[in-house]
Design a protein around this motif. Structure first.
Motif, mmCIF file in Angstrom:
data_model
loop_
_atom_site.group_PDB
_atom_site.id
_atom_site.type_symbol
_atom_site.label_atom_id
_atom_site.label_comp_id
_atom_site.label_asym_id
_atom_site.label_seq_id
_atom_site.Cartn_x
_atom_site.Cartn_y
_atom_site.Cartn_z
ATOM 1 N N GLY A 111 19.678 3.189 10.753
ATOM 2 C CA GLY A 111 19.043 4.460 10.453
ATOM 3 C C GLY A 111 19.483 5.122 9.165
ATOM 4 N N ILE A 112 20.284 4.459 8.370
ATOM 5 C CA ILE A 112 20.766 5.061 7.122
ATOM 6 C C ILE A 112 19.684 4.918 6.054
ATOM 7 C CG2 ILE A 112 22.487 4.893 5.297
ATOM 8 C CD1 ILE A 112 24.498 4.113 7.453
ATOM 9 N N SER A 113 19.316 6.009 5.426
ATOM 10 C CA SER A 113 18.171 5.998 4.528
ATOM 11 C C SER A 113 18.577 6.258 3.090
ATOM 12 C CB SER A 113 17.151 7.055 4.965
ATOM 13 O OG SER A 113 17.724 8.350 4.918
ATOM 14 N N GLY A 114 17.740 5.755 2.184
ATOM 15 C CA GLY A 114 17.895 6.082 0.770
ATOM 16 C C GLY A 114 19.081 5.434 0.100
ATOM 17 N N VAL A 115 19.372 4.162 0.413
ATOM 18 C CA VAL A 115 20.560 3.491 -0.120
ATOM 19 C C VAL A 115 20.167 2.627 -1.316
ATOM 20 C CG1 VAL A 115 22.467 1.928 0.375
ATOM 21 C CG2 VAL A 115 21.621 3.486 2.155
ATOM 22 N N GLU A 116 20.888 2.803 -2.402
ATOM 23 C CA GLU A 116 20.711 2.026 -3.631
ATOM 24 C C GLU A 116 21.991 1.238 -3.886
ATOM 25 O OE1 GLU A 116 19.856 2.961 -8.391
ATOM 26 O OE2 GLU A 116 20.683 4.498 -7.064
ATOM 27 N N ILE A 117 21.865 -0.086 -3.984
ATOM 28 C CA ILE A 117 23.014 -0.967 -4.216
ATOM 29 C C ILE A 117 22.658 -1.826 -5.421
ATOM 30 C CG2 ILE A 117 24.506 -2.738 -3.225
ATOM 31 C CD1 ILE A 117 23.540 -1.754 -0.437
ATOM 32 N N SER A 118 23.280 -1.569 -6.564
ATOM 33 C CA SER A 118 22.846 -2.255 -7.781
ATOM 34 C C SER A 118 24.019 -2.564 -8.705
ATOM 35 C CB SER A 118 21.813 -1.409 -8.530
ATOM 36 O OG SER A 118 22.375 -0.202 -8.988
ATOM 37 N N THR A 122 0.831 -1.203 0.000
ATOM 38 C CA THR A 122 0.000 0.000 0.000
ATOM 39 C C THR A 122 0.867 1.254 0.000
ATOM 40 O OG1 THR A 122 -0.113 -0.056 2.420
ATOM 41 C CG2 THR A 122 -1.878 -1.163 1.207
ATOM 42 N N TYR A 123 2.166 1.091 -0.290
ATOM 43 C CA TYR A 123 3.112 2.191 -0.177
ATOM 44 C C TYR A 123 3.303 2.885 -1.520
ATOM 45 C CZ TYR A 123 4.340 -0.265 4.111
ATOM 46 O OH TYR A 123 4.287 -0.875 5.322
ATOM 47 N N ALA A 124 3.435 4.211 -1.483
ATOM 48 C CA ALA A 124 3.920 4.923 -2.651
ATOM 49 C C ALA A 124 5.398 4.604 -2.815
ATOM 50 C CB ALA A 124 3.717 6.424 -2.457
ATOM 51 N N GLN A 125 5.829 4.362 -4.036
ATOM 52 C CA GLN A 125 7.209 3.949 -4.268
ATOM 53 C C GLN A 125 8.160 5.123 -4.030
ATOM 54 O OE1 GLN A 125 8.287 2.439 -8.273
ATOM 55 N NE2 GLN A 125 8.514 0.482 -7.224
ATOM 56 N N THR A 126 9.178 4.878 -3.230
ATOM 57 C CA THR A 126 10.159 5.896 -2.880
ATOM 58 C C THR A 126 11.418 5.703 -3.723
ATOM 59 O OG1 THR A 126 9.355 6.024 -0.604
ATOM 60 C CG2 THR A 126 11.585 6.846 -1.030
ATOM 61 N N VAL A 127 11.892 6.788 -4.341
ATOM 62 C CA VAL A 127 13.134 6.743 -5.119
ATOM 63 C C VAL A 127 14.304 6.930 -4.164
ATOM 64 C CG1 VAL A 127 14.472 7.790 -6.980
ATOM 65 C CG2 VAL A 127 11.974 7.662 -7.152
ATOM 66 N N VAL A 128 15.274 6.009 -4.226
ATOM 67 C CA VAL A 128 16.440 6.090 -3.348
ATOM 68 C C VAL A 128 17.717 6.177 -4.184
ATOM 69 C CG1 VAL A 128 15.286 4.820 -1.498
ATOM 70 C CG2 VAL A 128 16.642 3.567 -3.179
ATOM 71 N N GLY A 129 18.781 6.631 -3.552
ATOM 72 C CA GLY A 129 20.060 6.761 -4.221
ATOM 73 C C GLY A 129 20.517 8.203 -4.305
ATOM 74 N N ALA A 130 21.724 8.390 -4.799
ATOM 75 C CA ALA A 130 22.344 9.716 -4.865
ATOM 76 C C ALA A 130 21.746 10.556 -5.980
ATOM 77 C CB ALA A 130 23.846 9.573 -5.074
#
Length: 439
Positions: free
Chosen positions: A219-226, A30-38
């Protein structure tokens, strides 16, 4: 994908959940998709200094350390390739900084003998290798990472680490983590198309055997590992602490030792959100038989929630492995609550080949250490390392002046500066993958 829970051991290609003796809570998202990363241009801002590294000295005029001490913003380019023997850790403490390793002549830049520490914001590091090796004392070895993103909140906002892009870096032969993120002020980080490998096991860490791959702290937020290759790390492939927000997609994890992805409880009321999408986990010579590929635990107090999306992963971990394990209090959702800013998602069966093609520093012009790692994986011989062959990381100096364009901050196509387009062309020339910002 329909989610189901099972206690049986899973083989080969796995898309199901193996729960820790209970049925996890599986519900529609039910979540709006959040964009993460730099979201950063690093040092490519008006008034930036273009600093040339002209030698492989630890410090002094023309050194990388001197370039990083200049008032920001700064774009660091290299008129030399080879190995820089560090006498102490190398710190990026000023915001709006780009280290453009793709500008160096072959064989590129390797840092040896210390950690690269990022203590600021709007940082881009591309196409370098970091191989610290063992320190001389237990104190040195206690926190001897390869690369550490850990801006200290006590130092004020310019010491916070956020909007950090690591693209095509190689981190190995660390005594602590090969790559770590720490402090809750750290946020909006992308780790893309990199090699995180051979974190040292018996190399003098005060706690004994170690070998830790990739740590995302609490507590680290918005991390993209790809798009990364994680190889021969006994633990933390990756480790995610409570309160973190992590999108982990299209990574190839080879020869994890004791566990794959693992979660750490901090005993508080902060929520944790993760997505594991289209990754490949593959056993190697050091992988224990009953390994957990992705072990998701509910963390914290009764008020905390762990929300996880798991889809499309391939688990080639053997007959006795558990592909995925969840705690009954974990909330499993049917669509990803997160999406990566830099990720162009590919099917899992393409991930392994893409890692061999694009991961690590200068993948079209690899240094000897990265070539050895990939060759060993392809032959099924890659192993966890205790004593690294440090001499293999030593590359002689090669001097070729970087051909920085005239009027580098003139606006060119797509709203980019000429120097950004030049760095993009060099990124592609040394084997980097295209992105929405670099084609």
């Amino acid at each position: 994908m329909a989610l189901r829970c099972s206690s049986r051991r899973l083989k080969r290609r796995v898309y199901a959940l193996s729960c820790l003796g209970f049925v996890a809570l599986c519900v529609p998202a039910t979540y709006a998709q959040t964009v993460v990363g730099a979201d950063t241009r690093g040092g490519a801002v008006p008034g930036a200094t273009i600093a040339r590294v002209t030698n492989l000295d630890d410090s002094g005029p023309g050194s990388l350390r001197a370039a990083l001490a200049l008032p920001s913003p700064t774009i660091v380019v290299f008129d030399v390739g080879g190995t820089i023997p560090l006498k102490s850790d190398l710190k990026i403490s000023r915001p709006f900084t780009t280290i453009a390793g793709q500008s160096a002549p072959s064989p590129g830049i390797t840092l040896m003998g210390g950690t690269l520490r990022i203590h600021s914001h709007d940082i881009i590091v591309e196409h370098i290798s970091v191989r610290p090796g063992p320190g001389k004392t237990a104190k040195e070895n206690d926190n001897r990472d390869g690369i550490s993103i850990d801006g200290n909140p006590a130092g004020g906002e310019n010491s916070f680490s956020f909007n950090v892009l690591l693209e095509n870096v190689s981190a190995s032969w660390s005594v602590d983590e090969a790559l770590s993120l720490w402090y809750e002020s750290t946020r909006n980080v992308t780790i893309r198309n990199s090699i995180i490998a051979e974190a040292l096991r018996s190399a003098g860490h005060p706690k004994g055997d170690h070998s830790m791959g990739l740590l995302v702290g609490p507590g680290i937020s918005g991390v993209e590992i790809s798009g990364n290759l994680l190889a021969s790390n006994v633990f933390r492939n990756p480790a995610i602490s409570q309160g973190a927000t992590v999108y982990f997609a299209n990574n190839y994890v080879y020869n994890p030792g004791q566990n794959g992805a693992q979660f750490y409880d901090r005993g508080n009321d902060t929520n944790t959100v993760t997505s594991f999408v289209n990754n490949v986990y593959e056993s190697g010579r050091d992988t224990k038989k009953a390994i957990f590929g992705i072990a998701v635990s509910a963390m914290g107090t009764s008020g905390a929630r762990t929300t996880t999306y798991i889809s499309g992963n391939i688990m080639n971990l053997g007959d006795y492995a558990h592909a995925v394990a969840t705690n009954p209090a974990t909330l499993i959702v049917n669509s990803s609550p997160l999406v990566g800013r830099w990720t162009s998602l590919m099917p899992a069966d393409e991930v392994k080949a893409a890692a061999f093609r694009y991961a690590g520093s200068r993948p079209a012009d690899r240094n000897a250490v990265d070539r050895t790692i990939i060759d060993a994986i392809q032959r099924g011989q890659e192993r966890v390392v205790d004593t690294p062959p440090m001499e293999q990381a030593i590359e002689k100096a090669n001097y070729v002046a970087a051909d920085v364009p005239n009027d580098p901050f003139a606006v060119a196509g797509n709203g980019q500066y000429r120097i950004e387009q030049w760095l993009c062309a060099l990124h592609r020339k040394v084997g980097g993958q295209e992105s929405s910002r670099c084609k």
